[in-house]
Motif scaffolding. Structure first.
Motif, short mmCIF file in Angstrom:
data_model
loop_
_atom_site.label_atom_id
_atom_site.label_comp_id
_atom_site.label_asym_id
_atom_site.label_seq_id
_atom_site.Cartn_x
_atom_site.Cartn_y
_atom_site.Cartn_z
N TYR A 83 66.42 -39.86 92.39
CA TYR A 83 66.26 -40.58 91.12
C TYR A 83 67.53 -40.59 90.28
O TYR A 83 68.01 -41.65 89.85
CB TYR A 83 65.12 -39.97 90.30
CG TYR A 83 63.73 -40.31 90.76
CD1 TYR A 83 63.51 -41.08 91.91
CD2 TYR A 83 62.61 -39.88 90.05
CE1 TYR A 83 62.23 -41.38 92.32
CE2 TYR A 83 61.32 -40.19 90.46
CZ TYR A 83 61.13 -40.94 91.60
OH TYR A 83 59.87 -41.25 92.01
N ASN A 84 68.09 -39.41 90.01
CA ASN A 84 69.23 -39.32 89.10
C ASN A 84 70.43 -40.11 89.61
O ASN A 84 71.08 -40.85 88.85
CB ASN A 84 69.63 -37.86 88.89
CG ASN A 84 68.60 -37.10 88.08
OD1 ASN A 84 67.82 -37.69 87.33
ND2 ASN A 84 68.59 -35.78 88.22
N GLU A 87 69.71 -43.98 89.47
CA GLU A 87 69.76 -44.51 88.10
C GLU A 87 71.20 -44.73 87.66
O GLU A 87 71.53 -45.75 87.03
CB GLU A 87 69.07 -43.53 87.14
CG GLU A 87 67.56 -43.48 87.28
CD GLU A 87 66.95 -42.38 86.42
OE1 GLU A 87 67.56 -42.02 85.39
OE2 GLU A 87 65.87 -41.88 86.77
N SER A 93 66.51 -48.08 85.09
CA SER A 93 65.67 -47.13 84.38
C SER A 93 64.88 -46.28 85.36
O SER A 93 64.74 -46.63 86.54
CB SER A 93 64.70 -47.87 83.45
OG SER A 93 63.76 -48.61 84.22
N GLU A 94 64.33 -45.19 84.85
CA GLU A 94 63.55 -44.29 85.71
C GLU A 94 62.30 -44.98 86.25
O GLU A 94 61.90 -44.76 87.40
CB GLU A 94 63.16 -43.03 84.94
CG GLU A 94 62.44 -42.00 85.79
CD GLU A 94 62.14 -40.73 85.03
OE1 GLU A 94 61.63 -39.77 85.65
OE2 GLU A 94 62.39 -40.68 83.82
N THR A 98 61.36 -45.44 90.15
CA THR A 98 60.12 -44.85 90.63
C THR A 98 59.30 -45.81 91.47
O THR A 98 58.45 -45.40 92.27
CB THR A 98 59.26 -44.34 89.44
OG1 THR A 98 60.04 -43.45 88.65
CG2 THR A 98 58.02 -43.61 89.92
N GLY A 311 57.61 -36.06 89.05
CA GLY A 311 58.48 -36.27 87.90
C GLY A 311 58.33 -35.19 86.85
O GLY A 311 59.31 -34.77 86.23
N PRO A 459 56.25 -39.47 83.50
CA PRO A 459 57.35 -38.96 82.67
C PRO A 459 57.24 -39.38 81.21
O PRO A 459 57.51 -38.58 80.30
CB PRO A 459 58.60 -39.55 83.34
CG PRO A 459 58.20 -39.76 84.77
CD PRO A 459 56.76 -40.16 84.71
#
Length: 505
Positions: A83-84, A87, A93-94, A98, A311, A459
């Protein structure tokens, strides 16, 4: 997330099972009736039967199909470790990132209804080889992707391909072992798809802490390719109707007598009819059967919470305890240990089932009589563990509380989840004896849809409500549904009497 169609296959070919216990070597007689030309096995010790394999080979096959199920399930959650990096690299965006997790799980839920019925016609191994081939192929675009859209689309296709294996593999284990010896190998297999999602973050967070996100997919690719090769080289066809069809073809060639046939060759269903039935019947059960709907909804919420935690755990342990990425992955060991301990309670619940069975026989004088509701005590016992685990986890997510405390709470949640799934799955198969696979497919579809949706808002919910109140909300949701197993344990028989799908005794 697995074994949805093996029960239906057993029901579809019940005549094969009945025929498989009496035929000796085929020797046609000119005046023999048509029923004398059914090709079958002489019993479990027939060398042509998969049950006659050596114990070592049976366990080798069981380990291969179990680890392949683990691989597919693990690949669903491996993605969360990226994810990090995704992004930052793709400026997304998260929530958008996702989608790669959510659409993979959507593929897992849809695919079995379309692809698993093919095993009724072609056998288990062709489905394994074909689905795993595309599972391997669709990992490659994710590994080399230059934009997020490529990853999201191929993740859906990857989940769609991999789910075909999950829905059929449980049948292979049941093909190998007689009922008296099936419990332990089936427990090993059944546990693997549930451990996979917990293993994913552990592996992926370690990879992404030390190297590029692309290596997450390369590792998945290597593992999946090894499993695919093992399936090709070491796992034979074990589906009895297909094996009998091969024997019938061989016998006709050897004898020159075209009257020899296998039961599968007399089927009056087409592939299209079988797929259509597989698609619509689960929705009929969800719409018309309150027991199926309520229990599927309960399982769906539990799996949704499990995927939401992918998350939430990162937020809780990074923000409160300063965990590094690879350390966040290790926090999922709490749920993993809980699931293993929950599975280890299986002998106790089996003993309780036998006690209820014996009591039923004494009261009703039925030898071998039973009630599907006797399968629900594990779910009844697991329900309070889920609520306790969530409350424990939620109200210990303070920076002042040692990090091990919420992890211990998550273990209670994991143990409760596996016990509930075990009780509900076996109940659905027993309560809907003619439509067991459809009931499990309904459960699988509903679970997958919830598991796809929950990570998208998880999240945001944790950030807006706070870690404690967000988890408390989830706990209250499971508390509302906790009485379902007990209600159906007490009143299920009466409900089944008014059902057109459930069996009543």
């Amino acid at each position: 997330m697995a074994t949805t169609h093996s029960q239906d296959e057993a029901a579809s070919f019940d005549d094969v099972e009945k025929a498989s216990s009496h035929l000796s070597d085929p020797k046609p007689e000119a005046d023999a009736p048509a029923t004398d030309f059914i090709v079958s096995f002489t019993g479990d010790d027939d060398p042509r039967s998969p049950k006659s394999m050596s114990t070592a080979r049976k366990w080798l096959i069981t380990i291969i199909v179990s680890t392949t199920s683990l691989c597919v399930a693990c690949t669903s959650s491996l993605y969360v470790g990226t994810y990090n990096q995704l992004e930052k690299e793709f400026h997304s965006s998260e929530v958008v990132v996702t989608l790669g997790l959510s659409l993979f799980v959507v593929g897992l839920g849809i695919s079995p209804m379309l692809l698993a019925p093919l095993s009724e016609f072609y056998g288990r191994k062709p489905v394994y080889i074909g689905s795993l081939f595309f599972f391997v192929v669709f990992i490659i675009p994710s590994a080399v992707a230059q934009n997020l859209a490529t990853i999201i689309v191929t993740r859906f296709l990857d989940g769609f391909a991999g789910a075909a294996f999950l829905s059929v593999a449980g049948g292979t284990v049941s093909d190998l072992f007689p009922k008296a010896k099936l419990a332990f190998p089936m427990m090993i297999y059944t546990l693997s798809p549930f451990l996979g999602p917990q293993l994913g973050p552990l592996v992926a967070d370690f990879i992404n802490y030390n190297t590029s996100w692309r290596w997450t997919f390369w590792v998945a690719l290597i593992w999946a390719f090894v499993q695919w090769a093992a399936i090709i080289l070491l796992v034979p066809e074990t589906y009895m109707p297909v094996l009998l069809r091969r024997e019938a073809i061989k016998t006709r060639k050897e004898t020159g007598d075209d009257r020899w046939y296998a039961p599968i060759e007399k089927m009056d269903r087409s592939i299209a009819q079988t797929v259509l039935r597989s698609c619509y019947r689960p929705f009929l059960l969800l719409t018309l059967e309150p027991m199926c709907l309520c229990l599927c909804l309960y399982c769906s919420v539990l799996l949704g919470v499990l995927y939401l935690f992918f998350g939430a755990f990162g937020l809780v342990f990074r923000e409160n305890h300063g965990f590094k990425l690879w350390q966040v992955g290790l926090t999922f060991l709490g749920i993993t240990v809980g699931m293993i301990l929950g599975s280890a309670s299986n002998p106790f619940w089996n003993k309780n089932y036998m006690r209820l069975l014996k009591k039923h026989e004494e009261e009703h004088g039925e030898k071998g009589g039973s009630e599907p509701e006797y399968r629900l005590p594990p779910a009844i016992g697991g329900s309070p563990l889920v609520v306790i685990g969530l409350l424990w986890f939620g109200w210990t997510t303070y920076a002042s509380v040692h990090w091990i405390v919420p992890i211990i709470g998550s273990a209670f949640f994991g143990a409760g989840v596996i016990m509930i799934f075990s009780g509900v799955f076996t109940f659905l198969v027993d309560a809907y004896p003619l439509y067991g696979a459809s009931a499990l497919a309904a459960n699988s579809f509903a679970r997958s849809m919830f598991a796809a949706a929950f990570p998208l808002f998880g999240p945001a919910m944790y950030n807006n409500l706070g870690y404690q109140w967000a988890t408390f909300l989830l706990a209250m949701l499971t508390l509302v549904m906790a009485p379902f197993p007990y209600i159906f344990y007490r009143y299920g028989k009466e409900i089944r009497k008014r059902s057109k799908y459930a069996g009543s005794r």
